[in-house]
Design a protein around this motif. Sequence first.
Motif, PDB file in Angstrom:
ATOM      1  N   PRO A  14      -3.830  19.971  -4.480  1.00  0.00           N
ATOM      2  CA  PRO A  14      -2.591  19.268  -4.230  1.00  0.00           C
ATOM      3  C   PRO A  14      -2.627  17.794  -3.518  1.00  0.00           C
ATOM      4  N   ARG A  15      -1.612  17.203  -4.068  1.00  0.00           N
ATOM      5  CA  ARG A  15      -1.291  15.740  -3.586  1.00  0.00           C
ATOM      6  C   ARG A  15      -2.651  14.813  -3.452  1.00  0.00           C
ATOM      7  N   PRO A  16      -3.372  14.639  -4.613  1.00  0.00           N
ATOM      8  CA  PRO A  16      -4.449  13.992  -4.570  1.00  0.00           C
ATOM      9  C   PRO A  16      -4.439  12.467  -4.147  1.00  0.00           C
ATOM     10  N   VAL A  17      -3.274  11.875  -4.568  1.00  0.00           N
ATOM     11  CA  VAL A  17      -3.056  10.241  -4.269  1.00  0.00           C
ATOM     12  C   VAL A  17      -2.730  10.351  -2.825  1.00  0.00           C
ATOM     13  N   LEU A  18      -1.941  11.250  -2.189  1.00  0.00           N
ATOM     14  CA  LEU A  18      -1.383  10.974  -0.904  1.00  0.00           C
ATOM     15  C   LEU A  18      -2.704  11.293   0.002  1.00  0.00           C
TER      16      LEU A  18
ATOM     17  N   TYR B  54       0.665  -1.230  -0.205  1.00  0.00           N
ATOM     18  CA  TYR B  54      -0.103   0.243  -0.030  1.00  0.00           C
ATOM     19  C   TYR B  54       0.709   1.132  -0.056  1.00  0.00           C
TER      20      TYR B  54
ATOM     21  N   PHE C 240       7.369   4.989   5.885  1.00  0.00           N
ATOM     22  CA  PHE C 240       6.555   5.727   5.007  1.00  0.00           C
ATOM     23  C   PHE C 240       6.462   6.949   5.267  1.00  0.00           C
TER      24      PHE C 240
ATOM     25  N   VAL D   2      -5.914  10.790  -0.471  1.00  0.00           N
ATOM     26  CA  VAL D   2      -6.745   9.667  -0.386  1.00  0.00           C
ATOM     27  C   VAL D   2      -6.162   8.423   0.398  1.00  0.00           C
TER      28      VAL D   2
ATOM     29  N   ARG E 196       6.867  12.337  -8.218  1.00  0.00           N
ATOM     30  CA  ARG E 196       6.019  13.592  -8.479  1.00  0.00           C
ATOM     31  C   ARG E 196       6.932  14.859  -7.770  1.00  0.00           C
TER      32      ARG E 196
ATOM     33  N   HIS F  53       5.341   6.982  -5.876  1.00  0.00           N
ATOM     34  CA  HIS F  53       4.795   8.362  -6.586  1.00  0.00           C
ATOM     35  C   HIS F  53       5.014   9.603  -6.040  1.00  0.00           C
ATOM     36  N   ALA F  54       4.968   9.593  -4.807  1.00  0.00           N
ATOM     37  CA  ALA F  54       5.135  11.152  -4.210  1.00  0.00           C
ATOM     38  C   ALA F  54       6.421  11.591  -4.383  1.00  0.00           C
TER      39      ALA F  54
ATOM     40  N   ILE G 133       7.397  10.806   3.424  1.00  0.00           N
ATOM     41  CA  ILE G 133       6.405  11.939   3.100  1.00  0.00           C
ATOM     42  C   ILE G 133       6.951  13.020   3.784  1.00  0.00           C
TER      43      ILE G 133
ATOM     44  N   VAL H  86       2.819   4.436  -3.230  1.00  0.00           N
ATOM     45  CA  VAL H  86       2.472   5.888  -3.116  1.00  0.00           C
ATOM     46  C   VAL H  86       3.660   6.654  -2.750  1.00  0.00           C
TER      47      VAL H  86
END
Lengths: 112, 90, 329, 494
Positions: free
Chosen positions: C189-193, A77, B69, C195, A88, A84-85, B73, A81
């Motif tokens: 901004p950051r739609p994927v994150l 999961y 994770f 969600v 991006r 991706h982040a 971020i 992500v």
Amino acid sequence: MALIVDALSWALLIAGVVLGITGAIGTIRFPDFYTRVHASSVTDTLCALCIIAGLILQAGFTLVTVKLVFILLFLWYTSPVATHALVRAAHHMGLPPYLSNNASADAQKGKS
Amino acid sequence: MMFGFSCLALLVVMGVALVRAFAGPSVYDRILAVNMFGTKTVLFLAVFGFFTGRPDFLDIALVYALINFIGVIAVLRFVESVTHTGTGAD
Amino acid sequence: MIESLINIILFTMLAATSLAVVRLHNLFAITMLFGVYSLLSAVIFVELDAVDVAFTEAAVGAGISTMLILSTLVITGHHEKNPKHGPWLPLVVVILTGAVLAWGTLDMPLFGSLDNPIHQHVAPRYIQDSPEEIGIPNMVTSVLASYRGYDTMGEVVVVFAALIGVLALIGINEKKCAKRQYSSDERPPRPVLQVMSKLLIPYIMLFALYVQFHGDFGPGGGFQAGVIFAAAIILYTLTFSLDDAFDLISPRVLRPLAAIGVLIYGGTGIVTMLLGGTFLNYSVLAGDPKSGQHYGILAIEFGVGLTVATVMMLIFYAFVSRGEKGKVE
Amino acid sequence: MTEHLPALQVIIPLLLAPVVFLFNHARLAWILSVLVSWVGLLISLSLLFAVNDGEVIRYEFGGWEAPYGIAYKVDRLNALVLLIVSAMAAVIFPFSWQAIQKEIPPSLHVIFYTALLLCLSGLLGMAITGDAFNLFVFIEISSLSTYTLISLGKDRRALTAAFQYLIMGTIGGTFILIGVGLLYILTGTLNMADLALRIGEYEAQESRTLQAAFAFLVVGIGLKLAMFPLHLWLPGAYANAPSVVSAFLAATATKVAVYALLRFLFTVFGADYTYDGMHIDYLFIPLALISILFASIVAIFQRGLKRMLAYSSVAQIGYMLLGIGLANESGLTAATLHLFNHALMKGALFLVVAMIFFRTGGTSMRYITGLGKEMPWTMAAFVVAGLSLIGVPLTVGFISKWYLILASIERGWWPITIVVLIGSLIAVVYIWRVVEAAYFKPRPENMPPVKEAPAGMLILTWILVAANIYFGVNASFTAGIAGAVAAELLGGGV
């Protein structure tokens, strides 16, 4: 029966480890950031699956298996992500992709 | 035996990821490497539990998967708010 | 054989990481490598069988402290300044300290040997009698929460004192930025994150509760659970915004909770005093000493979790509000 | 309830800190803090009277007996240090309300009292505990809140000073932790009395691990108590902290650190090992002499009153170390006595500084010039406390120096006597600079006229000044306790 399970988990663990090492080689050898992401993230998913599956075969049906499944789900999961982040953010901040020896400068020009 | 071998192999992968983290060159390469290091450590901890015969310590692996994770971020978010322009190279 | 090989590799990586930290100048990279360093130490702790320590190191060392340092980098800038003084004095101090430490190891009892004093004096009592006296399987929790519960209370107060320090120095800027409206053709901004963090956060909180209440049986307890709970809110703050996080849990709510956590711990001790025991003697809490211990440990672990979670969130709020809103104004 | 007194001594301020934070009301915070400080003084007095005949009070936390759980053990030395800390708190807390109005923004008053209570409980906890690791926990509590308190100072230099202290203090704390850890590896116990019993065999073997533990503990605590080359954090911290905080820290923090040093050196390691095994006297005596001379001379050249008093503190700590280094009963009596006496005089002096700041808005020499006529009671308090600092007969300062001189003559090292006297003469110089400025120079034209300090503040300061005289004239009580403590420490009795 036990022999088959052992052999299977051997095979899965080896497959996972080989995938991991492949990804590692990729992150070292590939020329730029985007290709390295490719190397590590694509192998990562299957590597995790193989290794965890190999362990589950050993653990049998116990609480440990449940935890292993959680770890696998969690990795599946989060890690795409995160990738991706990462890509991006790198792209938005203007990190130029490596196209060929003299094209990377053009790419940067085209973008901005 | 089988677990020990896998542990060592995963350690090698971790080491290689570390090399990339040291070398950079851009801050994103480092994040990538640290992320990869983190996920491989999670797997290492899982396998290591089986290697020593005490697989009930998987909670730590789970915690680390989580922390890793959120860490990635967080780095991205703060790098973003600090470097508005430039290539992010150091 | 394989185990010592693993050890050697782990320690080599640890040393390499610290050398790289010294060599680098980008503070973001250094912070990440510190995270790696903590993670490696956590693995080494697992290897040494100190699972609770490893748990704490992974959650606190690699997790929350990395995030807190990162959030300060927004305030301070992310490139190391040239130091004003030469490296010689610190280098001498460090080398001297290292030399004394090495000297100290020369006569140390052999590592891992069974007849070491640490295995002979106090520890056997904890190992043999704690199931009888306290009745929970995880001896580390028995020692932390009951035998040496007063120290743990002190550590909770240390966490609280850290909050006081942060509030005194930078405080929390509660002023909200003007809410930005997104037009229909522009995606947030950051739609994927966003969600995925919405989906993930409830499970993280659930996991935090599991760690909180599973501490009697396996590695875990209030400190780790508090950190994990705070991490969930931090994830929300990172993927949405600080204002959204303030709407979710306002600092006005958190501030009293931080104090209440300490008071739950201390209050448990006061109650045991009033019931005729000494401070933190949970045995008097129920007719049966064992269940009294159980209630007591449950109560104080809850206090620990509450204080740690709220303090971590508040400190994070303080740093981020200073860093991001300071820039807006 | 009396059997709970040792625990209550620490727990009441410790738990009141979150309560104060919860209520979030500045005036209430002050009232509660004052009440707690007075209750604390009563508790410490009753503890002191209970143990004064040589009895020992024990308190076991969680109901677990000593080496397995954490235990408090109160003997005369503990009780004396507890009395010092809580008496200073009982005077300085009431004083604080007016003093902070001009130094700390109102929004931070609650934070200030929370941190102050945490600091008080941390210091009390350090002074009472009989467990080496518990000591470290309370060092952490007191240090963290001290950094906060210092950083609340009015100008930005306070932040630098707090940061400097944070770095040094953390290194010190880590060293103490390493030392305790090494002791634990050797003995498997953390209880001090138990450590003392089990450490003997390693002392006989000259264990190198034990030597390393000793070194780490001495250096770590040395950082905390501002032992001479490790004192660099102290002047900045005292000079830039809010005045009340300077007063409280100068009167208590270093004293508690000296107590911790005494506890480790004599109770845990034992006098024989400390002097004959590790030869601590050859380290402490030169360091003490240098710090007495050097810090006193530096104090002369300071422009700010607070910084001058801070350097004088470094010199005074030198006297205590000298007493320890002299390795006889009179020396240790002097060191113990000076804990108490120095708290009295530095507390009074810093409160005077706080009053000067309250009225004039500054504490450097130009604010003091000509103040003798405008604030007669304040400056009179300064003169008396200053005389005590110098060591004039009929003040407490004289008593400590008397024992120190006695000790150096007993040891046969009379040159030390001369250094002590020179130190006093230098003290005369820096105190005289202030007196001269205050009384013999006219108030500068551009300085606005000031009023005498408020009566409440004056009364509290004069209580301390009066104590300086009272215990100087009638030293039998304090000297009796200090003498008994010294005999106990040297005898190795636990």
